[in-house]
Design an enzyme around this catalytic site. Structure first.
Site, PDB file in Angstrom:
ATOM      1  N   ASP A  46       9.864   5.190  -1.444  1.00 36.92           N
ATOM      2  CA  ASP A  46      11.620   6.013  -0.925  1.00 36.92           C
ATOM      3  C   ASP A  46      12.437   5.132  -2.374  1.00 36.92           C
ATOM      4  O   ASP A  46      13.610   5.393  -2.117  1.00 36.92           O
ATOM      5  CB  ASP A  46      11.414   5.692   0.053  1.00 36.92           C
ATOM      6  CG  ASP A  46      11.116   3.887   0.593  1.00 36.92           C
ATOM      7  OD1 ASP A  46      10.820   3.063  -0.644  1.00 36.92           O
ATOM      8  OD2 ASP A  46      11.780   3.704   1.494  1.00 36.92           O
ATOM      9  N   SER A  47      11.826   4.657  -3.061  1.00 40.52           N
ATOM     10  CA  SER A  47      12.524   4.204  -3.959  1.00 40.52           C
ATOM     11  C   SER A  47      13.695   5.635  -4.779  1.00 40.52           C
ATOM     12  O   SER A  47      14.413   5.486  -5.767  1.00 40.52           O
ATOM     13  CB  SER A  47      11.594   3.330  -5.508  1.00 40.52           C
ATOM     14  OG  SER A  47       9.983   4.433  -5.362  1.00 40.52           O
ATOM     15  N   ASP A  85       5.569   8.460   1.146  1.00 39.56           N
ATOM     16  CA  ASP A  85       6.239   6.380   1.477  1.00 39.56           C
ATOM     17  C   ASP A  85       6.933   7.436   2.459  1.00 39.56           C
ATOM     18  O   ASP A  85       7.881   7.630   2.899  1.00 39.56           O
ATOM     19  CB  ASP A  85       7.216   5.857   0.315  1.00 39.56           C
ATOM     20  CG  ASP A  85       7.647   4.936   1.088  1.00 39.56           C
ATOM     21  OD1 ASP A  85       6.724   4.610   1.567  1.00 39.56           O
ATOM     22  OD2 ASP A  85       7.205   4.445  -0.037  1.00 39.56           O
ATOM     23  N   LYS A 115       2.404   5.505   3.833  1.00 41.55           N
ATOM     24  CA  LYS A 115       2.065   4.725   3.304  1.00 41.55           C
ATOM     25  C   LYS A 115       3.615   3.784   4.403  1.00 41.55           C
ATOM     26  O   LYS A 115       4.651   4.495   4.656  1.00 41.55           O
ATOM     27  CB  LYS A 115       2.868   4.126   1.876  1.00 41.55           C
ATOM     28  CG  LYS A 115       3.189   2.286   1.761  1.00 41.55           C
ATOM     29  CD  LYS A 115       3.520   2.517   0.297  1.00 41.55           C
ATOM     30  CE  LYS A 115       4.680   2.077  -0.887  1.00 41.55           C
ATOM     31  NZ  LYS A 115       5.239   1.863  -0.075  1.00 41.55           N
ATOM     32  N   GLU A 117       6.048   0.383   5.113  1.00 43.83           N
ATOM     33  CA  GLU A 117       5.760  -1.085   5.340  1.00 43.83           C
ATOM     34  C   GLU A 117       6.014  -2.150   6.427  1.00 43.83           C
ATOM     35  O   GLU A 117       6.420  -1.815   7.535  1.00 43.83           O
ATOM     36  CB  GLU A 117       7.787  -1.453   4.745  1.00 43.83           C
ATOM     37  CG  GLU A 117       7.584  -0.721   2.938  1.00 43.83           C
ATOM     38  CD  GLU A 117       9.105  -0.967   2.929  1.00 43.83           C
ATOM     39  OE1 GLU A 117       9.936  -1.900   2.911  1.00 43.83           O
ATOM     40  OE2 GLU A 117       9.701  -0.823   1.538  1.00 43.83           O
ATOM     41  N   GLU A 184       3.242  -6.292  -3.077  1.00 35.65           N
ATOM     42  CA  GLU A 184       4.908  -5.863  -4.017  1.00 35.65           C
ATOM     43  C   GLU A 184       5.286  -7.781  -3.621  1.00 35.65           C
ATOM     44  O   GLU A 184       5.595  -8.388  -2.719  1.00 35.65           O
ATOM     45  CB  GLU A 184       5.797  -5.262  -2.833  1.00 35.65           C
ATOM     46  CG  GLU A 184       7.425  -5.277  -4.148  1.00 35.65           C
ATOM     47  CD  GLU A 184       7.801  -4.188  -3.439  1.00 35.65           C
ATOM     48  OE1 GLU A 184       7.375  -3.077  -3.168  1.00 35.65           O
ATOM     49  OE2 GLU A 184       9.363  -4.555  -4.168  1.00 35.65           O
TER      50      GLU A 184
HETATM   51  O1  KIV Z   1       9.043   3.309  -2.817  1.00 35.13           O
HETATM   52  C1  KIV Z   1       8.075   2.853  -3.982  1.00 35.13           C
HETATM   53  O2  KIV Z   1       7.830   3.140  -4.679  1.00 35.13           O
HETATM   54  C2  KIV Z   1       7.400   1.492  -3.615  1.00 35.13           C
HETATM   55  C3  KIV Z   1       6.549   1.283  -4.113  1.00 35.13           C
HETATM   56  C4  KIV Z   1       4.766   0.609  -4.105  1.00 35.13           C
HETATM   57  C5  KIV Z   1       7.133   0.731  -5.471  1.00 35.13           C
HETATM   58  O3  KIV Z   1       7.273   1.357  -1.991  1.00 35.13           O
END
Ligand code: KIV
Length: 278
Positions: A46-47, A85, A115, A117, A184
């Protein structure tokens, strides 16, 4: 470099045998290049929000934006393990909502895993997604979606209490069924301890050399994102100045009538003067 697409169990088997490489990708062009360079895992992070869409943080990123970009990466990289993500509020509201959103990454974008968080507060939802048949990657330490709660984009686990909490979270996520864990921005000694304490691989980003693998934002590694360069990033090249110079050279050539020259134009055997004479 692997010739075959890796699966989540392959990634688990790599722990202790071979370091894992993971990079972010947001479109088909980069997906194609990273796949042919032999990256083990691609992450549609999500970057995306900051690197590609111009948001100030990852918070505004929507499910639709993630699916749009993840589908493009899949088209460019059909043979690489692809992780989607889950964006902010796509998994916090209810397990049912989280399963449906995770499912979109599989059904609409062709992802192989998702993924999310968070620590103990996301163990329940991790279990729910895994039980629905979808592999999950955890992400602890600095969690950008909730950076406000952590006091900003800061290194986590620097005192004894928070380091111990990270270990509890890592074990909780392993127990909940995550097959891999992103660490991270945590001290390398803490990352080493966590890596040795769990059976699933750890993937560091600002987590030091003892992690089982490393992930970076590709635009950081390539020196394409100039707004903010975290101190753990190693730029393997600096493409932003090269891109700006090339574009400036193009502009100058066009203004000066030097582009296109003969080598970059089409000619024909017939004489245009003959064709267009009245
Ligand atoms: O959003 C992202 O790019 C990430 C990373 C682990 C780089 O969560």
């Amino acid at each position: 470099m692997h010739n075959m697409k890796l699966s989540p169990p392959d990634i688990v088997r790599m722990k202790g045998n071979e370091k894992i490489t993971m990079l972010t990708a947001y479109d088909a062009a980069f997906g194609r290049m990273l796949e042919s360079a032999g990256v083990d895992v691609l992450l549609v992070g999500d970057s995306l929000g900051m690197v590609v869409l111009g948001y100030e943080s990852t918070v505004p990123v929507t499910m639709d934006e993630m699916i749009h970009h993840a589908s493009a990466v899949r088209r460019g990289a059909p043979n690489t393990l692809l992780i989607g993500d889950m964006p902010f509020l796509s998994y916090q509201i209810s397990p049912a909502d989280a399963i449906l959103n995770a499912g979109r990454f599989f059904k609409e974008a062709g992802c192989d895993a998702v993924k999310l968080e968070g620590g103990l507060e996301v163990c329940g939802v991790t279990r729910a997604i895994v039980d629905a048949g979808m592999p999950v990657v955890g992400h602890i330490g600095l969690t950008p979606q909730t950076a406000g709660k952590l006091g900003g984009l800061k290194v986590q686990g620097k005192d004894a209490e928070s380091a111990r909490r990270l270990l509890v979270e890592a074990k909780g996520l392993e127990e909940a069924g995550a097959f891999c864990l992103v660490l991270e921005c945590i001290p390398d000694g803490v990352a080493k301890h966590i890596t040795e304490a769990i059976a699933i691989p750890t993937i560091g980003i600002g987590g030091g050399v003892h992690c089982d693998g490393q992930v970076l934002v590709t635009h950081d590694l390539l020196g394409m994102f100039e707004k903010f360069i975290p101190s753990f990033v190693k730029q393997y090249t600096t493409l932003a100045p090269d891109i700006k110079n090339a574009v400036a050279d193009f502009g100058k050539d066009v203004k000066d009538g030097l582009y296109p020259d003969e080598a970059h134009s089409f000619s024909m055997k017939l004489d245009p003067q003959e064709i267009f004479k009245e």
